[in-house]
Motif scaffolding. Structure first.
Motif, short mmCIF file in Angstrom:
data_model
loop_
_atom_site.label_atom_id
_atom_site.label_comp_id
_atom_site.label_asym_id
_atom_site.label_seq_id
_atom_site.Cartn_x
_atom_site.Cartn_y
_atom_site.Cartn_z
N ASN A 78 10.88 34.10 -50.32
CA ASN A 78 11.56 33.25 -51.29
C ASN A 78 12.95 33.76 -51.62
OD1 ASN A 78 11.78 33.18 -54.68
ND2 ASN A 78 11.65 31.21 -53.64
N ARG A 79 13.09 35.08 -51.70
CA ARG A 79 14.34 35.65 -52.19
C ARG A 79 15.31 36.05 -51.09
NH1 ARG A 79 11.64 39.40 -57.01
NH2 ARG A 79 10.88 37.63 -58.24
N GLU A 80 14.81 36.37 -49.93
CA GLU A 80 15.66 36.95 -48.88
C GLU A 80 15.93 36.04 -47.70
OE1 GLU A 80 17.23 39.72 -49.25
OE2 GLU A 80 16.24 40.32 -51.12
N ILE A 81 15.18 34.94 -47.59
CA ILE A 81 15.33 34.06 -46.42
C ILE A 81 15.54 32.63 -46.91
CG2 ILE A 81 14.29 33.24 -44.28
CD1 ILE A 81 12.54 35.74 -44.29
N GLY A 82 16.58 31.99 -46.39
CA GLY A 82 16.81 30.57 -46.64
C GLY A 82 16.49 29.79 -45.39
N PHE A 83 15.95 28.58 -45.56
CA PHE A 83 15.55 27.76 -44.42
C PHE A 83 16.29 26.42 -44.44
CE2 PHE A 83 11.93 30.52 -45.27
CZ PHE A 83 11.60 30.99 -44.01
N VAL A 84 16.75 26.01 -43.25
CA VAL A 84 17.32 24.67 -43.08
C VAL A 84 16.64 24.06 -41.86
CG1 VAL A 84 19.39 23.30 -42.66
CG2 VAL A 84 19.55 25.38 -44.04
N PHE A 85 16.05 22.88 -42.04
CA PHE A 85 15.30 22.24 -40.97
C PHE A 85 16.06 21.01 -40.45
CE2 PHE A 85 12.32 24.21 -43.94
CZ PHE A 85 11.63 25.07 -43.09
N GLN A 86 15.62 20.49 -39.30
CA GLN A 86 16.28 19.32 -38.73
C GLN A 86 16.24 18.14 -39.69
OE1 GLN A 86 14.91 18.18 -34.84
NE2 GLN A 86 16.10 16.29 -34.81
N PHE A 87 15.07 17.90 -40.25
CA PHE A 87 14.92 16.84 -41.25
C PHE A 87 14.78 17.56 -42.59
CE2 PHE A 87 13.24 15.25 -37.24
CZ PHE A 87 14.07 14.16 -37.05
N HIS A 88 15.74 17.38 -43.44
CA HIS A 88 16.06 18.23 -44.57
C HIS A 88 14.88 18.72 -45.41
CE1 HIS A 88 15.54 14.39 -46.63
NE2 HIS A 88 16.40 13.88 -45.77
N GLN A 89 13.75 17.99 -45.38
CA GLN A 89 12.55 18.42 -46.13
C GLN A 89 12.80 18.51 -47.64
OE1 GLN A 89 9.80 18.54 -44.47
NE2 GLN A 89 10.52 18.70 -42.38
#
Length: 235
Positions: A78-89
């Motif tokens: 939660n604190r150290e990793i950000g996620f970006v997906f193809q379909f924004h979710q």
């Protein structure tokens, strides 16, 4: 900053990753490319601690994250990793501002602090005037910028992006690609991006080439455009 050591992963009899070694430095933008079935998304999910390897280790600043217990691992993610997906979710029932705030609230920050940080990021993305809009009221490009803001809200060590521009038109795609480099330069952000987009791969600091569950190339950006295995199909 981020080091992957001898990662293997199988699903039943299918060996998807066959011993992956990789190092990502702070403030690097690294793309991972290769044909469908190469193992790119599986590798990204393991780096993001969304899945566990069968063997090997993932180290952030020298610490093996899979040595953490489940609750500690969830907090780390939660604190150290950000996620970006193809379909924004994005969650459709919440506004852009609320979507960006969610990871900060999960991290235990106050609503005031989460709101302030989220608004700062939306303003940086040129979306301050759209903060109250829900995803269905926003364009595809706007939704993806909201998703990037959400990924940034907890000041992560790294952002992992899986085909982040795959659903965008050429104009929004170019703007999103430029945004990544702006964030690298102005916010000292690190990115690892799985992509089939040849243009994006050619711009990144390094391009990692995968095939059949193995890394077979690691080249700086001036060589990336020459690789024939970057295709336009999704993994």
């Amino acid at each position: 900053m981020l080091e992957v050591k001898n990662i293997t992963k199988a699903f039943g009899s299918l060996q998807v990753l066959k011993g992956i070694d990789l190092h990502i430095g702070k403030q690097e933008i690294v793309s991972i490319v290769g044909p469908s079935g190469a193992g790119k998304t599986t590798l990204l999910q393991i780096i993001g601690t969304l899945d566990k390897p069968d063997s090997g280790s993932v180290l952030f600043d020298g610490k093996d994250v899979f040595s953490l217990k489940e609750n500690a691992l969830a907090r780390f993610r939660n604190r150290e990793i950000g996620f970006v997906f193809q379909f924004h979710q994005l969650l459709p029932e919440f506004s852009a501002l609320e979507n960006v705030m969610i990871p900060s609230l999960i991290a235990g920050n106050s609503e005031k602090s989460a709101r302030t940080r989220a608004m700062e990021l939306l303003d940086f993305m040129g979306l301050a005037g759209r903060a109250g809009h829900r995803p269905k009221q926003l364009s595809g490009g706007e939704n993806q910028r909201v998703a990037v803001a959400r990924a940034l809200v907890n000041h992560p060590s790294v952002i992992l992006a899986d085909e982040p521009s795959g659903s965008l038109d050429s104009k929004n795609k170019a703007e999103l690609h430029q945004l990544f480099f702006t964030l690298r330069d102005e916010m000292k952000q690190t990115f690892v991006i799985v992509t089939h987009d040849e243009q994006l791969a050619s711009l990144t600091d390094r391009t990692i080439y995968m095939k059949d569950g193995l890394i077979y190339g690691d080249k700086p950006k001036q060589s990336a455009v020459d690789n024939p295995l970057i295709s336009s199909t999704d993994e």
